[in-house]
Design an enzyme around this catalytic site. Sequence first.
Site, PDB file in Angstrom:
ATOM      1  N   LEU A  15       0.815  -1.218   0.000  1.00  0.00           N
ATOM      2  CA  LEU A  15       0.000   0.000   0.000  1.00  0.00           C
ATOM      3  C   LEU A  15       0.847   1.266   0.000  1.00  0.00           C
ATOM      4  O   LEU A  15       0.331   2.342  -0.251  1.00  0.00           O
ATOM      5  CB  LEU A  15      -0.932   0.017   1.221  1.00  0.00           C
ATOM      6  CG  LEU A  15      -2.144  -0.898   1.172  1.00  0.00           C
ATOM      7  CD1 LEU A  15      -2.953  -0.763   2.462  1.00  0.00           C
ATOM      8  CD2 LEU A  15      -3.019  -0.577  -0.024  1.00  0.00           C
ATOM      9  N   GLY A  18       6.279   2.290   3.096  1.00  0.00           N
ATOM     10  CA  GLY A  18       7.613   2.867   3.002  1.00  0.00           C
ATOM     11  C   GLY A  18       7.584   4.298   2.508  1.00  0.00           C
ATOM     12  O   GLY A  18       8.282   5.168   3.029  1.00  0.00           O
ATOM     13  N   LEU A  19       6.746   4.562   1.498  1.00  0.00           N
ATOM     14  CA  LEU A  19       6.626   5.915   0.961  1.00  0.00           C
ATOM     15  C   LEU A  19       5.993   6.852   1.984  1.00  0.00           C
ATOM     16  O   LEU A  19       6.430   8.002   2.147  1.00  0.00           O
ATOM     17  CB  LEU A  19       5.794   5.881  -0.320  1.00  0.00           C
ATOM     18  CG  LEU A  19       5.580   7.218  -1.023  1.00  0.00           C
ATOM     19  CD1 LEU A  19       6.911   7.869  -1.377  1.00  0.00           C
ATOM     20  CD2 LEU A  19       4.728   7.036  -2.271  1.00  0.00           C
ATOM     21  N   ASP A  71      12.868  -0.267   0.760  1.00  0.00           N
ATOM     22  CA  ASP A  71      12.253   0.874   1.430  1.00  0.00           C
ATOM     23  C   ASP A  71      13.290   1.811   2.034  1.00  0.00           C
ATOM     24  O   ASP A  71      13.039   3.016   2.182  1.00  0.00           O
ATOM     25  CB  ASP A  71      11.284   0.410   2.525  1.00  0.00           C
ATOM     26  CG  ASP A  71       9.901   0.070   1.980  1.00  0.00           C
ATOM     27  OD1 ASP A  71       9.522   0.657   0.942  1.00  0.00           O
ATOM     28  OD2 ASP A  71       9.206  -0.770   2.566  1.00  0.00           O
ATOM     29  N   LYS A 186     -15.589   1.525   0.636  1.00  0.00           N
ATOM     30  CA  LYS A 186     -15.990   0.643   1.720  1.00  0.00           C
ATOM     31  C   LYS A 186     -15.007   0.755   2.896  1.00  0.00           C
ATOM     32  O   LYS A 186     -13.800   0.620   2.736  1.00  0.00           O
ATOM     33  CB  LYS A 186     -16.060  -0.804   1.250  1.00  0.00           C
ATOM     34  CG  LYS A 186     -16.945  -1.019   0.023  1.00  0.00           C
ATOM     35  CD  LYS A 186     -18.369  -0.506   0.242  1.00  0.00           C
ATOM     36  CE  LYS A 186     -19.150  -1.349   1.227  1.00  0.00           C
ATOM     37  NZ  LYS A 186     -20.567  -0.906   1.334  1.00  0.00           N
ATOM     38  N   LYS A 188     -15.313  -1.124   5.770  1.00  0.00           N
ATOM     39  CA  LYS A 188     -15.284  -2.335   6.603  1.00  0.00           C
ATOM     40  C   LYS A 188     -13.895  -2.978   6.671  1.00  0.00           C
ATOM     41  O   LYS A 188     -13.462  -3.411   7.754  1.00  0.00           O
ATOM     42  CB  LYS A 188     -16.320  -3.342   6.105  1.00  0.00           C
ATOM     43  CG  LYS A 188     -16.509  -4.532   7.032  1.00  0.00           C
ATOM     44  CD  LYS A 188     -17.069  -4.098   8.393  1.00  0.00           C
ATOM     45  CE  LYS A 188     -18.528  -3.650   8.292  1.00  0.00           C
ATOM     46  NZ  LYS A 188     -19.065  -3.332   9.641  1.00  0.00           N
ATOM     47  N   LEU A 240      -1.212   9.132  -6.523  1.00  0.00           N
ATOM     48  CA  LEU A 240      -0.494  10.315  -6.986  1.00  0.00           C
ATOM     49  C   LEU A 240       0.130  10.060  -8.349  1.00  0.00           C
ATOM     50  O   LEU A 240       0.419   8.930  -8.711  1.00  0.00           O
ATOM     51  CB  LEU A 240       0.595  10.703  -5.982  1.00  0.00           C
ATOM     52  CG  LEU A 240       0.150  10.965  -4.538  1.00  0.00           C
ATOM     53  CD1 LEU A 240       1.367  11.171  -3.644  1.00  0.00           C
ATOM     54  CD2 LEU A 240      -0.782  12.169  -4.457  1.00  0.00           C
ATOM     55  N   GLY A 353      23.732  -7.076 -12.052  1.00  0.00           N
ATOM     56  CA  GLY A 353      23.033  -8.357 -12.044  1.00  0.00           C
ATOM     57  C   GLY A 353      24.010  -9.455 -11.694  1.00  0.00           C
ATOM     58  O   GLY A 353      25.217  -9.226 -11.539  1.00  0.00           O
ATOM     59  N   CYS A 380      28.127  -1.626 -12.506  1.00  0.00           N
ATOM     60  CA  CYS A 380      28.555  -2.909 -11.937  1.00  0.00           C
ATOM     61  C   CYS A 380      28.756  -3.936 -13.055  1.00  0.00           C
ATOM     62  O   CYS A 380      29.706  -3.828 -13.816  1.00  0.00           O
ATOM     63  CB  CYS A 380      27.552  -3.375 -10.880  1.00  0.00           C
ATOM     64  SG  CYS A 380      28.212  -4.646  -9.766  1.00  0.00           S
ATOM     65  N   HIS A 519      27.617   1.437  -7.427  1.00  0.00           N
ATOM     66  CA  HIS A 519      26.195   1.707  -7.683  1.00  0.00           C
ATOM     67  C   HIS A 519      25.874   3.167  -7.337  1.00  0.00           C
ATOM     68  O   HIS A 519      25.395   3.462  -6.230  1.00  0.00           O
ATOM     69  CB  HIS A 519      25.322   0.762  -6.863  1.00  0.00           C
ATOM     70  CG  HIS A 519      25.360  -0.649  -7.337  1.00  0.00           C
ATOM     71  ND1 HIS A 519      24.481  -1.136  -8.282  1.00  0.00           N
ATOM     72  CD2 HIS A 519      26.189  -1.680  -7.023  1.00  0.00           C
ATOM     73  CE1 HIS A 519      24.753  -2.410  -8.515  1.00  0.00           C
ATOM     74  NE2 HIS A 519      25.796  -2.765  -7.779  1.00  0.00           N
ATOM     75  N   GLU A 521      23.462   4.978  -8.234  1.00  0.00           N
ATOM     76  CA  GLU A 521      22.027   5.237  -8.054  1.00  0.00           C
ATOM     77  C   GLU A 521      21.609   5.234  -6.586  1.00  0.00           C
ATOM     78  O   GLU A 521      20.605   5.868  -6.212  1.00  0.00           O
ATOM     79  CB  GLU A 521      21.204   4.205  -8.827  1.00  0.00           C
ATOM     80  CG  GLU A 521      21.205   2.782  -8.281  1.00  0.00           C
ATOM     81  CD  GLU A 521      22.365   1.931  -8.754  1.00  0.00           C
ATOM     82  OE1 GLU A 521      22.309   0.687  -8.572  1.00  0.00           O
ATOM     83  OE2 GLU A 521      23.338   2.498  -9.295  1.00  0.00           O
TER      84      GLU A 521
END
Length: 547
Positions: A15, A18-19, A71, A186, A188, A240, A353, A380, A519, A521
């Site tokens: 859901l 983490g964000l 996360d 809903k 419930k 979003l 990888g 990498c 890495h 990123e």
Amino acid sequence: MARYVFITGGVVSSLGKGLASAALGALLQARGYSVRLRKLDPYLNVDPGTMSPFEHGEVFVTDDGAETDLDLGHYERFTGVAARMTDSISSGRVYSNVLEKERRGDYLGKTIQVIPHVTNEIKDFINIGDDEVDFMLCEIGGTVGDIEGLPFFEAIRQFAQDKPRGECIFMHLTLLPYVTASGELKTKPTQHSVKELRSIGLQPDVLVCRSERPIPEKEREKIALFCNVRKEDVIAAPDLKSIYEAPLAYHREGLDQAVLDAFGIAPAPKPNLDVWHDVADRVFNPEGDVRIAIVGKYVQLEDAYKSIAEALTHGGMANRVKVNVEWVDAEVFEREDPAPYLEGYDAILVPGGFGERGTEGKIKAAHFARTQNIPYLGICLGMQMAVIEAARNLAGIKTAGSEEFDHEAGKSRFEPVVYHLKEWVQGSQTVRRKAGDDKGGTMRLGAYNASLTEGSRVAQIYGTTTIEERHRHRYEVDTKYRDQLEAHGLKFSGMSPDGRLPEIVEAVDHPWYIGVQFHPELKSKPFDPHPLFKDFVRAAKENSRLV
């Protein structure tokens, strides 16, 4: 002493806990508070290091060499706070620690039980660094009701009881499904999720409700009534267009104010959200777009390359362009010519990888980028593929390959331009590894320094000749081929400080062709794009104008 926010989830997984946690951290920072975020995962793996990307997405690596949940990447990207080994723990690690203590005799012959021994281990972990920050945000993985998560829920219940009143609150994230036939959201499932949470002794102070539609006032009042929270503490979390809209969206819904109210902090400092308004402006108002192909082997699950996709977005924001990322399966090129697939892209990225599958396709992608003067970034394994391509097609080493692939095949098929790293220096210690070692945690992991060649492209990009980047690999390019490769235009422009391990290669006579063993990123942020991704997207933008 820190105040604690425990974030739990219910109804379904994925859901966006983490964000939501990361956005809350950013909002508390905007009000002048210091924060640290943590992830407690109930799965029995010691860490995600040996898990397939298809199982759990990418592995996020910290400076101190921990292999963690993706996360933690969200946490870093939204707060700028570098994650540490002590910010991630799993049931596997908890039980491993408990059993090690039992074997040592630390429990003095007692019968080892989930309560108190496992829960105490979890509480000790949560309490690390208690005096370092104003707020500690702890996300519990999975959903309430999961059998493996029960020790964690019990531990945070006990932890809140142990702390003085008002130092811990609980934030619960649920789903409000929309039923098209009746035209209703809903409530419930949320009611049942909170009921389950309360049955184990946890009462949420703030409810964050994911929904496709705005939550009508009537439903908000109903949720508040049946879940025993104030109406103001029922926070809507609509879908979003961009995750970088989350801090502003949650602020509009009052999440940060609800959290501060739950702690009784009044008057609350006013937030300075200028940086997030600038981020949103760059995301939603680009002045052009570029197409970048990611040629990989895990392209069926985008979370496998989550940090790379986000770093490209950050590079686009820095250049005021929208980066359209398209995922290309490297295995296709092992059977077919890559040209029809890669023509029309403004740049090509080959990510990391493990294993041989798809590598010949990645080598072909590197060859296409080099020969067609298309900007190329190899990360990498992507760097190693670029080196093997140059060795085969420029230096004349026709059987150039990697020891990793020979190891899998059980026999020697290649001249190993890339070899299994058996020894390296980490800090003041020498680390040694054997090919037969356990897979988990045995790679070159975490932050290492590199020295860049004065006047090289990468030195210009970084604006310095000394950098520190995060690694996760067990194979290295062999320096004995350096002279041969440099004679044919592939320059080793970044090396480890002792000069033994290649960190960066770049093609001299090419608009933008760079391979890095680390890495980059993992350190990129929307408000502070990584220099390599910033310049890579700039090169893609320039190439787009030429096409």
